[in-house]
Write a protein that holds these residues in place. Structure first.
Motif, PDB file in Angstrom:
ATOM      1  N   LYS A 348     132.484  25.154  11.793  1.00 25.43           N
ATOM      2  CA  LYS A 348     133.039  23.324  11.939  1.00 25.43           C
ATOM      3  C   LYS A 348     134.533  23.589  12.886  1.00 25.43           C
ATOM      4  O   LYS A 348     135.113  22.636  14.073  1.00 25.43           O
ATOM      5  CB  LYS A 348     132.946  22.406  11.407  1.00 25.43           C
ATOM      6  N   GLN A 349     135.378  24.711  12.607  1.00 23.53           N
ATOM      7  CA  GLN A 349     136.683  24.800  12.480  1.00 23.53           C
ATOM      8  C   GLN A 349     137.185  25.450  13.604  1.00 23.53           C
ATOM      9  O   GLN A 349     137.572  24.826  14.701  1.00 23.53           O
ATOM     10  CB  GLN A 349     137.568  25.429  11.086  1.00 23.53           C
ATOM     11  N   GLY A 352     136.491  22.606  16.526  1.00 23.83           N
ATOM     12  CA  GLY A 352     137.171  21.470  16.516  1.00 23.83           C
ATOM     13  C   GLY A 352     138.007  22.170  17.173  1.00 23.83           C
ATOM     14  O   GLY A 352     138.843  21.755  18.334  1.00 23.83           O
ATOM     15  N   HIS A 356     139.469  21.351  21.170  1.00 25.04           N
ATOM     16  CA  HIS A 356     141.095  21.407  21.537  1.00 25.04           C
ATOM     17  C   HIS A 356     141.858  22.311  22.420  1.00 25.04           C
ATOM     18  O   HIS A 356     142.488  21.651  23.729  1.00 25.04           O
ATOM     19  CB  HIS A 356     142.357  21.571  20.062  1.00 25.04           C
TER      20      HIS A 356
END
Ligand code: NAD
Length: 362
Positions: A348-349, A352, A356
């Motif tokens: 998930k990181q 994300g 970005h």
């Protein structure tokens, strides 16, 4: 362009966990960059054996042959029954039947991640279809056999054709990188088989005047890797030596959880982490999905070249960068790297970070 069909085969033990994590990242890349990809799933390994009597049913092999790319999770090959009871090694079967002759295994030190060897950036190009792996060496029958209960024999196969094409794959890669090729063999002892490999590899390398070529014996290479892995660029070798040396190189650079790889042929490619199914940490959300995430990025790059589709190359680069950026923070790592995050939380990181990077790219 038409949508490319990617077959996902999650495999055993940590396979489903890291496949779900890697797929989450590539699904996010598809959404962000509008990639022409669609995913199909099929079962292999123990689950398939229970349901169908085969670790890789013919229908799955057929689906793999018609797919544009494959994502293969690790398989518990050691835990399978003999072949005559359905325990075929799916990885070996696909490598052979799709002629995935080049196993490309990069090892690089990653900024901030503790590693025995800093400043390493090398790629081991491993012959993938013959050599010491006697279970896949023969047209019919197996190359490993026992004349009596006390004698076991295994046949090693080395051909000029396979040696030449793996050497060419390695030279093409070296030309795009730091232009250095290390041929690894045991030609001092295996004078015929490794002698043939060495002769063919050197003859192909001679066609690449910009690439500096050296030859190192495999036992010495194990020492050189520990002593000075940073001096190597592209290393080409036979099947088993490449398997072993690539694990060693991966461990020097931070561990197996970071070791991505691509099995590539002329018409097919398969993303597959270099590590196995890690039964010791299965089902605990502790596995590091990076190796498979990096492998999937390599597959996207291969697809980008094959289909001249820039968005796929952009996605490969962004996934790679997002993963490296997340790894740079010790608080965002998985337990094998001393961090607190589970497999899915890490992925998930990365997703994300990917969002970005995609939003802020020029
Ligand atoms: P392994 O690579 O599965 O595990 C070795 C060690 O590395 C274990 O301690 C494991 O926990 C750790 N490890 C591996 N991947 C990790 C990850 N992603 N994150 C964190 N830690 C990780 O080797 P093994 O235990 O010898 O083999 C297990 C099974 O996998 C066997 O059945 C073997 O035949 C098979 N295998 C399959 C492949 C493949 O499918 N390509 C490769 C190697 C081994």
């Amino acid at each position: 362009m038409r949508r490319l069909d990617i077959l996902v085969l999650p495999g055993d033990h940590i396979g489903p966990e890291i496949s779900a994590a890697a797929l989450g990242v590539v699904e996010e890349a598809r959404r962000l960059l509008d990639l022409p990809l669609e995913f199909r799933h099929a079962e292999i390994g123990h689950r398939s054996l229970e349901r169908t009597g085969h670790t890789i049913p013919d229908s799955v092999e057929k689906a793999a042959r018609s797919a544009d790319g494959i994502i293969l999770g690790p398989c518990d090959t050691y835990g399978y029954p003999p072949v005559d009871r359905g325990g075929v090694n799916p990885s070996a079967r696909l490598r052979l039947s799709l002629d995935l002759y080049a196993n490309i295994r990069p090892s690089r030190s990653i900024g901030g991640v503790p590693a025995v060897a800093p400043n390493v950036d090398l790629v081991i190009v491993r012959e993938n279809t013959e050599g010491f792996y006697a279970d896949r060496n023969m047209f019919a029958g197996a190359g490993e056999f026992m004349p009596t209960a006390e004698i076991a024999l295994a046949v090693r196969k080395v051909t000029a054709h396979a040696s030449r094409r793996i050497a060419r794959a390695a030279c093409d890669l070296a030309e795009k990188r730091r232009k250095k090729l290390t041929i690894v063999s045991k030609a001092n002892v295996l004078k015929l088989s490794d002698g043939l490999f060495l002769r063919e590899a050197q003859s192909v390398a001679a066609e690449y005047p910009d690439v500096a070529v050296e030859h190192i014996l495999v036992d010495a290479m194990a020492s050189h890797l520990v002593r000075s892995a940073q001096v190597f660029d592209v290393v080409v070798t036979t099947n088993m030596f490449g398997d072993i040396l690539s694990n060693q190189a991966a461990e020097l650079c931070g561990g197996l959880g970071l070791a991505g790889s691509l099995n590539a042929g002329d018409a097919h490619a398969m993303a597959q982490a270099a590590h196995g199914s890690a039964p010791d940490i299965a089902g605990q959300d502790r596995a590091n999905p990076c190796a498979l995430i990096f492998s999937v990025a390599m597959l996207l790059e291969w697809l980008a070249r094959r289909h001249t589709e820039k968005a796929l190359a952009d996605a490969a680069a962004l996934i790679d960068r997002a993963t490296l950026e997340v790894l740079a923070d010790p608080a965002l790592r998985t337990p094998d790297l001393g961090g607190p995050l589970g497999t899915q939380a890490f992925a998930k990181q990365v997703s994300g970070r990917l969002a970005h990077l995609a939003a802020t790219r020029p």
